[in-house]
Design an enzyme around this catalytic site. Sequence first.
Site, PDB file in Angstrom:
ATOM      1  N   HIS A   1      -2.878  12.767 -11.755  1.00 11.04           N
ATOM      2  CA  HIS A   1      -4.194  12.821 -12.394  1.00 11.04           C
ATOM      3  C   HIS A   1      -4.404  14.215 -12.979  1.00 11.04           C
ATOM      4  CE1 HIS A   1      -8.436  12.001 -13.088  1.00 11.04           C
ATOM      5  NE2 HIS A   1      -8.694  13.195 -12.587  1.00 11.04           N
TER       6      HIS A   1
ATOM      7  N   ASP B   1     -18.534   4.932  -7.308  1.00  8.52           N
ATOM      8  CA  ASP B   1     -18.375   6.223  -7.981  1.00  8.52           C
ATOM      9  C   ASP B   1     -18.943   6.166  -9.395  1.00  8.52           C
ATOM     10  OD1 ASP B   1     -17.232   8.890  -8.619  1.00  8.52           O
ATOM     11  OD2 ASP B   1     -16.087   7.652 -10.024  1.00  8.52           O
TER      12      ASP B   1
ATOM     13  N   ARG C   1     -25.429  11.372 -11.108  1.00  4.15           N
ATOM     14  CA  ARG C   1     -25.254  12.833 -11.012  1.00  4.15           C
ATOM     15  C   ARG C   1     -25.414  13.490 -12.376  1.00  4.15           C
ATOM     16  NH1 ARG C   1     -19.574  12.908  -9.108  1.00  4.15           N
ATOM     17  NH2 ARG C   1     -19.689  15.133  -9.407  1.00  4.15           N
TER      18      ARG C   1
ATOM     19  N   SER D   1     -15.142  11.932  -5.948  1.00  2.00           N
ATOM     20  CA  SER D   1     -15.188  11.039  -7.115  1.00  2.00           C
ATOM     21  C   SER D   1     -13.771  10.815  -7.656  1.00  2.00           C
ATOM     22  CB  SER D   1     -16.084  11.690  -8.176  1.00  2.00           C
ATOM     23  OG  SER D   1     -15.933  11.089  -9.418  1.00  2.00           O
TER      24      SER D   1
ATOM     25  N   LYS E   1     -10.992   7.127  -6.893  1.00  3.53           N
ATOM     26  CA  LYS E   1     -10.359   6.276  -7.909  1.00  3.53           C
ATOM     27  C   LYS E   1      -8.844   6.254  -7.719  1.00  3.53           C
ATOM     28  CE  LYS E   1     -13.003   8.578 -10.734  1.00  3.53           C
ATOM     29  NZ  LYS E   1     -14.000   9.171 -11.598  1.00  3.53           N
TER      30      LYS E   1
END
Length: 445
Positions: free
Chosen positions: A82, A161, A168, A183, A187
Amino acid sequence: MRAVDWIRKKRDGGELSAEELAALIEGYTNGAVPDYQMAAWAMAVYYQGMTPRETADLTLAMARSGEQVDLSAIPGIKVDKHSTGGVGDTTTLVLGPLVAAAGIPVAKMSGRGLGHTGGTIDKLEAIPGFAVERTREAFLRQLREIGLAVISQSGNIAPADKLLYALRDVTATVDSIPLIASSIMSKKIASGADRILLDVKTGRGAFMKTLEASIELAQAMVEIGAQVGRETVAVITDMDEPLAPSIGNALEVREAVDTLAGRGPQQLTRLCLELASHMIRLGGKATTREEGLRLAEELLASGAALDKFKAMIAAQEGDPRIADQPELLPAARSVVPVVSPQDGYIASIDAEQLGVTAMRLGAGRAKKDDPIEPAVGIRLLRRSGDKVSAGEPLAELHMNEAEEVVTARMTAAALAAFRFSHEPPAPKPLIYAVITKEGIERMPQ
Ligand code: URA
């Protein structure tokens, strides 16, 4: 206990149990906990923080709020990657095939770009015919057959999320390390990988602007991985300047192909090899990072990684001929040079400014549902540290819009990203640090 008690407990610096966090997240996902209570709780977290145990429990609760992909039928250690997002960050298109060529299954669910940062799914969709939506069965079949699939993240991955992130965003509670870390990791965990490599970008074009904040976020995510039994390694990398010369979807695909063919830009190639070395070690195909690096270099040099990319394109209904005939990729109607206004050295190139300019050209989207144009974007012809003369081209704008006033505005916007100096600037590092569960290794600068 009710939501108001959990808000009070956090407001007063207390620690919520795993059961309380699970109930809060479940209640929020099914509508029993309203936005105003969740917002109050997020603000309490913003000020009070969370312990590592709480952060891990929040992550698991969010990961369990929707679909959890089961990759157990795929043999081998599945390693996901990621990036916290950047400009000209084409690494996934290179890394996925490179790591899969080492025999490590890469099952990647990616997102689309937003604001000044690009998204892997938009880049892949620049390949004629490429399909990013797959049924779960087709995704698993492709993984079994070729060991690589990159698809669009389903709406049902960590829906809690999704709700919380949107909340948020409008309650000034995005900038909280435990909330960002949980968060991102929720995922990744719901997507089923056994081990995770994080490319945490730092600098002007990144989500985290300072090195210390990036390290803190990386540490929080590595700690979550350790707590939930998914080994996680984070590499902190520069995003003051765009990672590679191309910014824009089809342009970045072309650059990824060049990199897989061994003729890519030096910084992008180096970063991909470095990240691959970690993924190969995490995937158990090397015992050390150095061994992983050697294997990655061999797979790039032999053409095995490029072949894997072609196999993935073919499996996802795209045209694999783009790897040998890049002219089959969409091309913009005009290419406009951006020229240097002066003699001197390029002192810096602002990634965020170029990312925003590429977005305004049509390569990205300001709002979630904006359409994008695959062919447009920016190609840098020079990097910081280069000596240039007045009138020399610094970059090219690939545009579909031919109106003179638009061209002038875009050229000025791209030029505003460049700073010049009389002396050569100090070279900038590409990789700042590697964070593992053992600690921080700062790279020599
Ligand atoms: N990216 C995410 O996925 N979540 C955050 O909270 C911030 C950035």
